[in-house]
Scaffold this motif. Structure first.
Motif: not given
Lengths: 420, 82
Positions: A243-256, A292-299, A328-332
């Protein structure tokens, strides 16, 4: 099932990642809202907000006042869309299709259809080509006389595989398949069999029936029959096991790019989604974590769980390894998420056949207390230590955008982006 | 009239894109229009196709005699709301 049929197993290759890859790249930097299926914008990208879209705005209003904004369903709805598409596509080739999970199906294939296409191998090729051309995502295909063998076949060459196991080639394939890789043989059973000196599936299949009947339980006997080419498990279109899948996601500001903080955010999401899972009376066999990276790309990366669970500590333990691989600690980063899928009801007694369920239930029983405390005092009233950073940060900054990532809406077709 | 059946040939292989720019205005396709596209079909010259170039989707006509082109999808319908 008759003599003149074979079973096809279709299995998604890194399914969520593949779907994301097929769809995502074109939405970077665009105004997007999520929540199509709910009728309310539950999240909006920065670009959308800048235009004036607000969270909580009805979707009809977004469409009317901000026509340039893309409206999408949330991700698990997107994955569901692909699952529906796969099911419909396979129905063209088979009358009996069973959706086993969000990215797996079993089908019964008639010999006369295969003959009409020049044989099993060409027909298998044809089905795979049709499915993949239509969806733009790869699956691995396995064709054999039983479900267990079909799963051996689909797993044999991944990704993008297509494997036929015939009575003549069966033993060769089994010899090259480790016992632990057999569907239905769980972790504990594998250990016990290995302790007896069995290493590959062929050795197990060649044990005498008496030994299996005497020393092991019935489900293992069924698997033994299936490995030897005798179908026991039916392809039942009505048995929708997932049955489907469940997801939880949250944004935090500022990116880190602070590892502890980002991991803490992920930990909190894992707790949240496990909590929802438990409230639905379900357990998960697989998880998917993403950043999700600051440039919106997801890994993202898949996380395999050793047994069906709703225990966040267990999920976190496995997720921690996956996290190290993608962080990757170089990425926000701006947001994290966790999806639980391949779900089964809590009453499902898992595929370990030696009665090891009791110890697991005891270990997980504290979760009932956690759920009760949360019910009375709120979601953040009690949490894992690993989530602490995340919880504290939110409490102090009051920042909790409920951002989720986009996918298009209006019409129920996956959105590929813009074309110019 | 059933719009679904009218607009969609192969539901499982149908996807959506939004049009940007006015390169297709001669075909009556304007910026902001939605197109329904079908993957996995062979495109004929004169049809409107979607290709992928440098990570972006492009929409244009397929010219006669073009060879070696990797076509992602064929446009089957355009939708515009007023």
């Amino acid at each position: 099932m008759s003599d003149k049929q074979k079973i096809l197993h279709v299995d998604g290759d890194a399914f969520f990642a593949s779907v994301e890859r097929a769809q995502y790249p074109h939405l970077r930097g665009k105004p997007v809202v999520v929540g199509m299926e709910r009728g309310i914008a539950t999240a909006a990208t920065y670009e959308a907000k800048r235009l004036g879209v607000a969270r909580g705005m009805p979707i009809w209003q977004v469409r009317k006042n901000f026509p340039s904004v893309t409206i999408l369903p949330t991700h698990f709805e997107l994955y569901e869309m692909y699952a529906e598409k796969l099911y419909s596509l396979l129905k063209k080739f088979s009358n009996t299709v069973q959706r086993y999970s969000i990215d797996e199906c079993f089908c019964l294939i008639d010999e006369e259809d295969a003959e009409a296409s020049g044989g099993w191998q060409p027909y298998l090729h044809q089905i795979k080509e049709d499915v993949q051309k239509s969806l733009g995502v790869t699956y691995s295909f396995g064709l054999a006389d039983t479900k267990v063998l079909a799963k051996v076949a689909s797993k044999y060459q991944k990704p993008d595989g297509k494997t036929l196991i015939t009575p003549a080639t069966r033993r060769d394939f089994l010899e090259r398949t480790p016992i632990g890789a057999i569907w239905g043989i769980g972790y504990q059973t594998t250990l016990k069999l290995e302790r007896r000196g069995l290493k590959n599936a062929l050795q197990f299949a060649e044990l005498s029936r008496n030994i299996i009947e005497g020393d092991f339980s019935e489900p293992l006997l069924d698997i033994w029959y299936e490995l030897n080419g005798t179908p026991i498990f039916k392809v039942d279109p009505m048995a929708r096991q997932y049955s489907k899948s469940l997801q939880a996601t949250r944004t935090f500001t500022p990116p880190s790019n602070d590892r502890s903080l980002v991991f803490s955010e992920l930990s909190k999401n894992i707790e949240t989604v496990c909590s929802h899972l438990r409230s639905e009376g379900q357990l998960a066999r697989k998880a998917w974590i993403f950043l999700k990276r600051a440039d919106f790309r997801r890994v993202g990366r898949e996380v395999l769980l050793p047994y069906p669970t709703g225990n966040p500590s267990q999920v976190l333990a496995q997720a921690s390894e996956a996290f190290s691989k993608i962080f990757d600690s170089q990425i926000h980063y701006r947001s994290t998420g966790a999806t639980l899928y391949d779900l089964v009801p809590s009453s499902f007694s898992q595929d370990d056949l030696f009665g090891n369920n009791e110890s697991m239930h005891a270990r997980d029983s504290y979760l009932e207390s956690i759920d009760m405390i949360r019910g009375r005092f709120g979601m953040d009233s009690i949490h894992l230590a690993s989530s602490l950073l995340s919880v504290k940060r939110r409490q102090s900054t009051h920042a909790s955008e409920h951002a989720s990532d986009p996918y298009i809406g209006g019409l129920p077709f996956p959105y590929l982006g813009e074309a110019s | 009239m059933d719009l679904d059946n009218y607009l969609i040939r192969n539901r499982e292989a149908t996807f959506m894109l939004r049009v940007k720019g006015d390169s297709m205005r001669d075909a009556g396709i304007m910026e902001g229009d939605m197109v329904l596209v079908e993957r996995g079909v062979e495109a004929k010259p004169g049809q409107i196709i979607i290709t992928e170039v440098d990570g972006s989707w492009r929409i244009r006509y397929l010219q006669k005699g073009e060879k070696g082109l990797h076509i992602s999808a064929v446009v089957t319908a355009m939708i515009r709301k007023y």
